[in-house]
Design a protein around this motif. Structure first.
Motif, PDB file in Angstrom:
ATOM      1  N   GLU A 192     -19.992 -23.617  16.518  1.00  0.00           N
ATOM      2  CA  GLU A 192     -18.796 -22.838  16.854  1.00  0.00           C
ATOM      3  C   GLU A 192     -17.537 -23.495  16.298  1.00  0.00           C
ATOM      4  OE1 GLU A 192     -18.792 -19.932  18.018  1.00  0.00           O
ATOM      5  OE2 GLU A 192     -20.913 -19.807  18.585  1.00  0.00           O
ATOM      6  N   HIS A 193     -17.555 -24.822  16.240  1.00  0.00           N
ATOM      7  CA  HIS A 193     -16.418 -25.541  15.646  1.00  0.00           C
ATOM      8  C   HIS A 193     -16.255 -25.150  14.182  1.00  0.00           C
ATOM      9  CE1 HIS A 193     -13.740 -28.829  14.493  1.00  0.00           C
ATOM     10  NE2 HIS A 193     -14.571 -29.067  13.498  1.00  0.00           N
ATOM     11  N   TYR A 194     -17.356 -25.074  13.451  1.00  0.00           N
ATOM     12  CA  TYR A 194     -17.298 -24.678  12.039  1.00  0.00           C
ATOM     13  C   TYR A 194     -16.777 -23.257  11.879  1.00  0.00           C
ATOM     14  CZ  TYR A 194     -20.043 -28.849  10.827  1.00  0.00           C
ATOM     15  OH  TYR A 194     -20.474 -30.132  10.643  1.00  0.00           O
ATOM     16  N   ARG A 195     -17.241 -22.339  12.743  1.00  0.00           N
ATOM     17  CA  ARG A 195     -16.793 -20.952  12.662  1.00  0.00           C
ATOM     18  C   ARG A 195     -15.304 -20.817  12.987  1.00  0.00           C
ATOM     19  NH1 ARG A 195     -18.466 -17.775  16.356  1.00  0.00           N
ATOM     20  NH2 ARG A 195     -17.812 -15.932  15.190  1.00  0.00           N
ATOM     21  N   GLN A 196     -14.854 -21.533  14.004  1.00  0.00           N
ATOM     22  CA  GLN A 196     -13.433 -21.474  14.352  1.00  0.00           C
ATOM     23  C   GLN A 196     -12.568 -22.067  13.244  1.00  0.00           C
ATOM     24  OE1 GLN A 196     -12.982 -23.377  18.160  1.00  0.00           O
ATOM     25  NE2 GLN A 196     -14.368 -21.958  19.197  1.00  0.00           N
ATOM     26  N   SER A 197     -13.077 -23.103  12.607  1.00  0.00           N
ATOM     27  CA  SER A 197     -12.339 -23.706  11.495  1.00  0.00           C
ATOM     28  C   SER A 197     -12.153 -22.690  10.369  1.00  0.00           C
ATOM     29  CB  SER A 197     -13.077 -24.942  10.982  1.00  0.00           C
ATOM     30  OG  SER A 197     -12.421 -25.496   9.862  1.00  0.00           O
ATOM     31  N   LEU A 198     -13.201 -21.926  10.053  1.00  0.00           N
ATOM     32  CA  LEU A 198     -13.101 -20.908   9.019  1.00  0.00           C
ATOM     33  C   LEU A 198     -12.097 -19.828   9.403  1.00  0.00           C
ATOM     34  CD1 LEU A 198     -14.034 -19.572   6.391  1.00  0.00           C
ATOM     35  CD2 LEU A 198     -15.940 -18.556   7.671  1.00  0.00           C
ATOM     36  N   GLU A 199     -12.130 -19.391  10.655  1.00  0.00           N
ATOM     37  CA  GLU A 199     -11.193 -18.364  11.111  1.00  0.00           C
ATOM     38  C   GLU A 199      -9.742 -18.851  11.007  1.00  0.00           C
ATOM     39  OE1 GLU A 199     -12.278 -17.232  15.020  1.00  0.00           O
ATOM     40  OE2 GLU A 199     -14.199 -16.314  14.424  1.00  0.00           O
ATOM     41  N   PRO A 259     -30.789 -24.206  20.351  1.00  0.00           N
ATOM     42  CA  PRO A 259     -31.440 -24.681  21.574  1.00  0.00           C
ATOM     43  C   PRO A 259     -30.615 -25.702  22.356  1.00  0.00           C
ATOM     44  CG  PRO A 259     -32.508 -25.591  19.620  1.00  0.00           C
ATOM     45  CD  PRO A 259     -31.580 -24.529  19.145  1.00  0.00           C
ATOM     46  N   LEU A 260     -29.846 -26.522  21.676  1.00  0.00           N
ATOM     47  CA  LEU A 260     -29.050 -27.533  22.362  1.00  0.00           C
ATOM     48  C   LEU A 260     -27.582 -27.107  22.407  1.00  0.00           C
ATOM     49  CD1 LEU A 260     -30.535 -30.852  20.908  1.00  0.00           C
ATOM     50  CD2 LEU A 260     -31.005 -29.785  23.117  1.00  0.00           C
ATOM     51  N   ALA A 261     -26.959 -27.347  23.564  1.00  0.00           N
ATOM     52  CA  ALA A 261     -25.551 -26.962  23.724  1.00  0.00           C
ATOM     53  C   ALA A 261     -24.655 -27.726  22.762  1.00  0.00           C
ATOM     54  CB  ALA A 261     -25.113 -27.212  25.165  1.00  0.00           C
ATOM     55  N   SER A 262     -24.972 -28.979  22.494  1.00  0.00           N
ATOM     56  CA  SER A 262     -24.151 -29.801  21.592  1.00  0.00           C
ATOM     57  C   SER A 262     -24.174 -29.237  20.174  1.00  0.00           C
ATOM     58  CB  SER A 262     -24.657 -31.242  21.585  1.00  0.00           C
ATOM     59  OG  SER A 262     -24.548 -31.802  22.876  1.00  0.00           O
ATOM     60  N   GLN A 263     -25.338 -28.766  19.731  1.00  0.00           N
ATOM     61  CA  GLN A 263     -25.442 -28.180  18.403  1.00  0.00           C
ATOM     62  C   GLN A 263     -24.695 -26.853  18.338  1.00  0.00           C
ATOM     63  OE1 GLN A 263     -29.489 -27.464  17.057  1.00  0.00           O
ATOM     64  NE2 GLN A 263     -28.979 -28.360  15.058  1.00  0.00           N
ATOM     65  N   ILE A 293     -25.532 -25.865   8.235  1.00  0.00           N
ATOM     66  CA  ILE A 293     -26.113 -26.006   9.572  1.00  0.00           C
ATOM     67  C   ILE A 293     -27.131 -24.906   9.848  1.00  0.00           C
ATOM     68  CG2 ILE A 293     -24.319 -24.684  10.783  1.00  0.00           C
ATOM     69  CD1 ILE A 293     -24.533 -26.750  13.048  1.00  0.00           C
ATOM     70  N   LEU A 294     -26.908 -23.716   9.283  1.00  0.00           N
ATOM     71  CA  LEU A 294     -27.889 -22.645   9.433  1.00  0.00           C
ATOM     72  C   LEU A 294     -29.161 -22.949   8.651  1.00  0.00           C
ATOM     73  CD1 LEU A 294     -25.537 -19.531   9.153  1.00  0.00           C
ATOM     74  CD2 LEU A 294     -26.667 -20.380  11.222  1.00  0.00           C
TER      75      LEU A 294
END
Length: 372
Positions: free
Chosen positions: A191-198, A182-186, A155-156
């Motif tokens: 953040e979902h991906y980052r939380q999944s990793l944590e 830029p978009l809140a949905s993105q 995604i990055l």
């Protein structure tokens, strides 16, 4: 298997809800009959075994290793009934036989058990089985970590955000936390991906804590410590190898354990034509990967560095240290000589991993009677 005279040989085709039962007479050409199907419930198995003992006296029971585990094996042992769990991959099969059902499977097991054609598997105790489950759960979590990191990187990359320095350090993770879209949905997806990793990393930490808690109660705890004398074999690799292989003494020589993990060359020869192939790749894929990872430590010259000394457990005995130094001298030279002959580094590492497994077997046999 010891030569004992049994009055009957019992083949069990075990499933989640039912067990197909066949009985073979002890004579070489004796009758083999299908007894029928029973429930796999504990009470039904106990009733059957009591009946068979009353009818035949001394019996030998077998069933295939499978997803139902070793509960049936332990139940039969508690009843003083000899039982063997056989390897499904080593059961002789007739290529022209195109009919398979529970009836035939049970009869075939009873017949082959009587003929002595079945190869049994090593059955772990309850603590060892729990340790193996923890190690496998950790391995699955590590794979999930790799997938989670790839999703973050993807995604990055799609949004043109690049980090030029070393990734997954503390600074990199701070940089990841500060990224905005830029978009809140993105942003929510990121953040979902980052939380999944944590969450996955927290799972690994919890599994490591449980492994540490169970380790002192494990019968092979000392072997785990002794294997860490070897260069490249850290705590995680040592625990994983011992958890998957179990008691090394069940292998009479190093070649057997190398073949068990598929690290020996294959061959397809006929008559005067000899065709060599790559390694057979039999056995546990994850364990082979860990051995390759450990083998990369032998690319440089033999040396007992401060890192190896600092990370060895205090309980490592002198015999294990001597074998470790012998392994370093041989394997470092082995890698360099193969590369000098023009072999690819991956092939050289495979050869090193195979011999490293042999040195593990040597340590296990040498330190077998020692205690922590």
């Amino acid at each position: 298997m010891e030569s004992v005279n049994y009055s009957a040989y019992i083949g069990l085709d075990v499933h989640k809800d039912t067990i197909a039962v066949a009985i073979a007479s002890p004579e070489r050409q004796g009758e083999i009959r299908f007894y029928g199907n029973i429930s796999s419930a504990k009470e039904a198995v106990i009733r059957l075994m009591k009946k068979l003992i009353k009818l035949h006296g001394s019996i030998l029971v077998c069933y295939e290793a499978g997803p139902t585990g070793y509960g049936l094996y332990r139940l039969l042992l508690s009843m003083n009934i000899e039982c063997t769990v056989v390897a499904p991959s080593r059961i002789p099969k007739i290529s022209t036989n195109k009919i398979k059902n529970d009836h035939r499977d049970a009869v075939a097991l009873a017949r082959l058990l009587r003929a002595g054609e079945l190869v049994d598997v090593w059955v772990p105790d309850i603590t060892h089985e729990a340790m193996r489950d923890l190690v496998r759960a950790r391995s699955c979590a590590k794979k999930d970590t790799k997938v989670a990191k790839q999703r973050i990187q993807s995604i990055l990359l799609r949004t043109g955000k690049k980090y030029e320095k070393k990734m997954w350090t503390v600074r990199h993770r701070v940089w990841l936390a500060n990224q905005s879209f830029p978009l809140a949905s993105q942003q929510i997806a990121y953040e979902h991906y980052r939380q999944s990793l944590e969450q996955i990393e927290n799972r690994i930490e919890q599994l490591d804590q449980e492994i540490d808690r169970l380790l002192p109660n494990w019968s092979l705890y000392n072997l785990v410590n002794q294997l860490q004398a070897l260069k490249g074999v850290g705590r995680t690799i040592a625990i994983s190898v011992v958890a998957e292989l179990g008691d090394f003494s069940r292998f009479s020589n190093p070649k057997q354990i190398m073949a068990f993990l598929g690290l020996i060359p294959g061959e397809h020869s006929s008559g005067s034509v000899t065709r060599k192939a790559g390694i057979t790749k039999a056995g546990n894929v994850e364990l082979r990967r860990l051995l390759y990872e450990a083998a990369w430590a032998y690319r440089n010259n033999a040396k007992v560095g401060s890192w190896l000394i600092a990370n060895r457990p205090n309980s490592v005995c002198q015999e294990a240290k001597d074998i470790s130094w012998k392994a370093q001298q041989r394997l470092c030279f082995r890698y360099r000589s193969l590369v000098a002959k023009g072999k690819k580094s991956q092939i050289a590492i495979t050869a090193v991993a195979r011999e490293l497994l042999g040195f593990m077997w040597d340590i296990a046999v040498t330190t077998r009677n020692q205690r922590v």
